[in-house]
Design an enzyme around this catalytic site. Structure first.
Site, PDB file in Angstrom:
ATOM      1  N   GLY A   1       4.612 -10.307   3.875  1.00 23.49           N
ATOM      2  CA  GLY A   1       5.669  -9.503   5.242  1.00 23.49           C
ATOM      3  C   GLY A   1       5.271 -10.625   6.313  1.00 23.49           C
ATOM      4  O   GLY A   1       4.073 -10.653   7.111  1.00 23.49           O
TER       5      GLY A   1
ATOM      6  N   MET B   1       0.857  -1.182  -0.018  1.00 24.41           N
ATOM      7  CA  MET B   1       0.073   0.556  -0.080  1.00 24.41           C
ATOM      8  C   MET B   1       1.132   1.683   0.041  1.00 24.41           C
ATOM      9  O   MET B   1       0.687   2.280   0.434  1.00 24.41           O
ATOM     10  CB  MET B   1      -1.195   0.093   1.604  1.00 24.41           C
ATOM     11  CG  MET B   1      -1.932  -0.870   1.341  1.00 24.41           C
ATOM     12  SD  MET B   1      -3.862  -0.577   2.137  1.00 24.41           S
ATOM     13  CE  MET B   1      -3.356  -0.210   4.022  1.00 24.41           C
TER      14      MET B   1
ATOM     15  N   ARG C   1       2.464   2.646   9.646  1.00 21.83           N
ATOM     16  CA  ARG C   1       1.713   3.856  10.920  1.00 21.83           C
ATOM     17  C   ARG C   1       2.291   3.643  11.824  1.00 21.83           C
ATOM     18  O   ARG C   1       2.100   4.870  12.572  1.00 21.83           O
ATOM     19  CB  ARG C   1       0.461   2.609  11.156  1.00 21.83           C
ATOM     20  CG  ARG C   1      -0.379   2.281  10.420  1.00 21.83           C
ATOM     21  CD  ARG C   1      -1.611   1.794  11.133  1.00 21.83           C
ATOM     22  NE  ARG C   1      -3.216   1.647   9.583  1.00 21.83           N
ATOM     23  CZ  ARG C   1      -3.520   0.883   9.058  1.00 21.83           C
ATOM     24  NH1 ARG C   1      -2.425  -0.012   9.193  1.00 21.83           N
ATOM     25  NH2 ARG C   1      -4.407   1.215   8.219  1.00 21.83           N
TER      26      ARG C   1
ATOM     27  N   LEU D   1       6.569   3.608   1.685  1.00 18.13           N
ATOM     28  CA  LEU D   1       7.996   2.578   1.616  1.00 18.13           C
ATOM     29  C   LEU D   1       8.489   2.281   2.525  1.00 18.13           C
ATOM     30  O   LEU D   1       9.344   3.305   2.757  1.00 18.13           O
ATOM     31  CB  LEU D   1       7.828   1.655   0.513  1.00 18.13           C
ATOM     32  CG  LEU D   1       7.068   1.377  -0.438  1.00 18.13           C
ATOM     33  CD1 LEU D   1       7.802   1.209  -2.347  1.00 18.13           C
ATOM     34  CD2 LEU D   1       6.109   0.121  -0.558  1.00 18.13           C
TER      35      LEU D   1
ATOM     36  N   LYS E   1       5.437  -9.649   9.577  1.00 18.76           N
ATOM     37  CA  LYS E   1       4.477  -8.939  10.204  1.00 18.76           C
ATOM     38  C   LYS E   1       2.995  -8.358  10.746  1.00 18.76           C
ATOM     39  O   LYS E   1       2.347  -8.944  11.680  1.00 18.76           O
ATOM     40  CB  LYS E   1       4.784  -6.897   9.615  1.00 18.76           C
ATOM     41  CG  LYS E   1       5.133  -6.327  11.281  1.00 18.76           C
ATOM     42  CD  LYS E   1       4.146  -6.151  11.890  1.00 18.76           C
ATOM     43  CE  LYS E   1       3.782  -4.006  10.758  1.00 18.76           C
ATOM     44  NZ  LYS E   1       2.398  -4.542  11.068  1.00 18.76           N
TER      45      LYS E   1
ATOM     46  N   HIS F   1       9.437  -3.224   3.065  1.00 18.85           N
ATOM     47  CA  HIS F   1       8.545  -3.452   1.835  1.00 18.85           C
ATOM     48  C   HIS F   1      10.089  -3.956   1.101  1.00 18.85           C
ATOM     49  O   HIS F   1       9.966  -4.741  -0.229  1.00 18.85           O
ATOM     50  CB  HIS F   1       8.216  -2.523   1.425  1.00 18.85           C
ATOM     51  CG  HIS F   1       6.786  -1.925   1.698  1.00 18.85           C
ATOM     52  ND1 HIS F   1       6.674  -1.137   3.191  1.00 18.85           N
ATOM     53  CD2 HIS F   1       5.991  -2.494   2.605  1.00 18.85           C
ATOM     54  CE1 HIS F   1       5.453  -0.821   3.245  1.00 18.85           C
ATOM     55  NE2 HIS F   1       4.726  -1.844   3.224  1.00 18.85           N
TER      56      HIS F   1
HETATM   57  O1  PAF Z   1      -0.330  -5.804   3.764  1.00 18.40           O
HETATM   58  C1  PAF Z   1      -0.571  -4.756   3.110  1.00 18.40           C
HETATM   59  O2  PAF Z   1       0.163  -3.769   2.847  1.00 18.40           O
HETATM   60  C2  PAF Z   1      -1.929  -5.116   2.348  1.00 18.40           C
HETATM   61  O3  PAF Z   1      -2.922  -5.452   3.312  1.00 18.40           O
HETATM   62  C3  PAF Z   1      -1.693  -5.695   0.874  1.00 18.40           C
HETATM   63  C4  PAF Z   1      -1.253  -7.239   0.908  1.00 18.40           C
HETATM   64  C5  PAF Z   1      -1.302  -4.611  -0.689  1.00 18.40           C
HETATM   65  C6  PAF Z   1      -3.004  -5.474   0.270  1.00 18.40           C
HETATM   66  O4  PAF Z   1      -3.933  -4.314   0.041  1.00 18.40           O
END
Ligand code: PAF
Length: 281
Positions: free
Chosen positions: A150, A33, A190, A36, A152, A40
């Protein structure tokens, strides 16, 4: 590390399909999402180590946010994300607008059943439905050989593995270990919401999990271990849950066995933080 070739960028399903079609296989896929961080990028690095090409997506998926959650204020940094992915050696970035994923009239959802209703699902009832739906759509566009997620978000990894199994999706799901700050705090987009005081207290989440697992390993019951580990958490945080679960089903376990996750979620003010420890076979 300098990537060999420039990263392609696709904004529509058609563009993404065309770009994926010419990429060498095996193909690794890292859905994100955005906003990054090194966690990520560890997924991209794991994909690069195993695959000939890596596709990453950046899409803040409205379907996985409930009413009153942080969809609007979720951190967004498209230019930064694009630069980081290019530098990390991704071959293609798929960054669709919301209408490309959910066009007018869109209505199909994927519900993984009770596993998606426990723990995070109890607090966020439509969350995993939104995650499973969007990841399923992204897998249909990218058609990767390996999906990188991940650790997490442990429950998300279990939900996605179940969806892939139940729907016979031809992809291997690879779980990549959590990346942490030096003080033990798991990286999360977050974390930027935390005040300085909350951030200073945040390592107590992982410390509580370690104490919980330590007591379980000494033979304590789940209930006793949770009770005894609870005071390790900073008084600034409210505990949502601390539990031991089966790694595949996410059902609670009364005593230590593997594979399992020790999982916890806490709230610092309005910010929920999740963490877990993998209990290996
Ligand atoms: O983990 C995330 O960032 C989201 O839940 C994902 C897997 C990209 C789906 O929107």
């Amino acid at each position: 590390m300098t990537p060999a070739t420039a990263m392609a960028v696709a904004a529509t399903v058609e563009q993404a399909r065309a770009a994926v079609g010419v990429l060498p296989r095996p193909l690794g896929f890292v859905p994100t999402m955005g906003a990054l961080h090194p966690g990520h990028l560890a997924l991209v690095a794991a994909a690069r180590a195993e695959c000939a090409s890596v596709v990453a997506s950046v899409f803040v998926n409205p379907a996985q946010f409930g009413p009153g959650e942080d969809f609007e204020r979720y951190p967004r940094d498209y230019a930064g994300d694009r630069a980081k992915l290019e530098h990390a050696g991704a071959s293609l970035l798929f960054a669709p607008e919301s209408g490309a994923i959910y066009p007018p009239g869109y209505s199909t959802v994927i519900d993984v059943g009770p596993m998606g209703a426990r723990y995070e699902g109890a607090v966020r009832p439509t969350h995993f439905r939104g995650v499973a739906t969007v990841v399923s759509k992204l897998l249909n566009v990218v058609r990767p050989d390996v999906l990188y997620v991940g650790q997490k978000d442990a429950q998300q990894t279990a939900v996605l593995r179940k969806m892939v199994r139940d729907l016979d999706v031809p992809v291997r799901v690879q779980i990549v270990p959590t990346v942490r700050e030096d003080d033990g705090v798991a990286l999360s987009s977050r974390n930027v919401y935390l005040t300085a005081e909350q951030r200073a207290a945040a390592p107590t989440l992982h410390a509580m999990l370690r104490a919980f697992l330590g007591r379980l390993r000494e033979g304590a019951s789940g209930e006793a271990a949770a009770r005894e580990a609870r005071p390790v958490l900073s008084p600034l945080a409210q505990l949502d849950y601390l539990d031991l679960v089966d790694a595949d089903t996410f059902e609670p376990l009364a005593a230590l066995r593997s594979p399992a996750f020790a999982i916890a979620a806490v709230r610092f003010g309005n910010t929920r933080l999740l963490d877990n420890i993998w209990v290996a076979r």
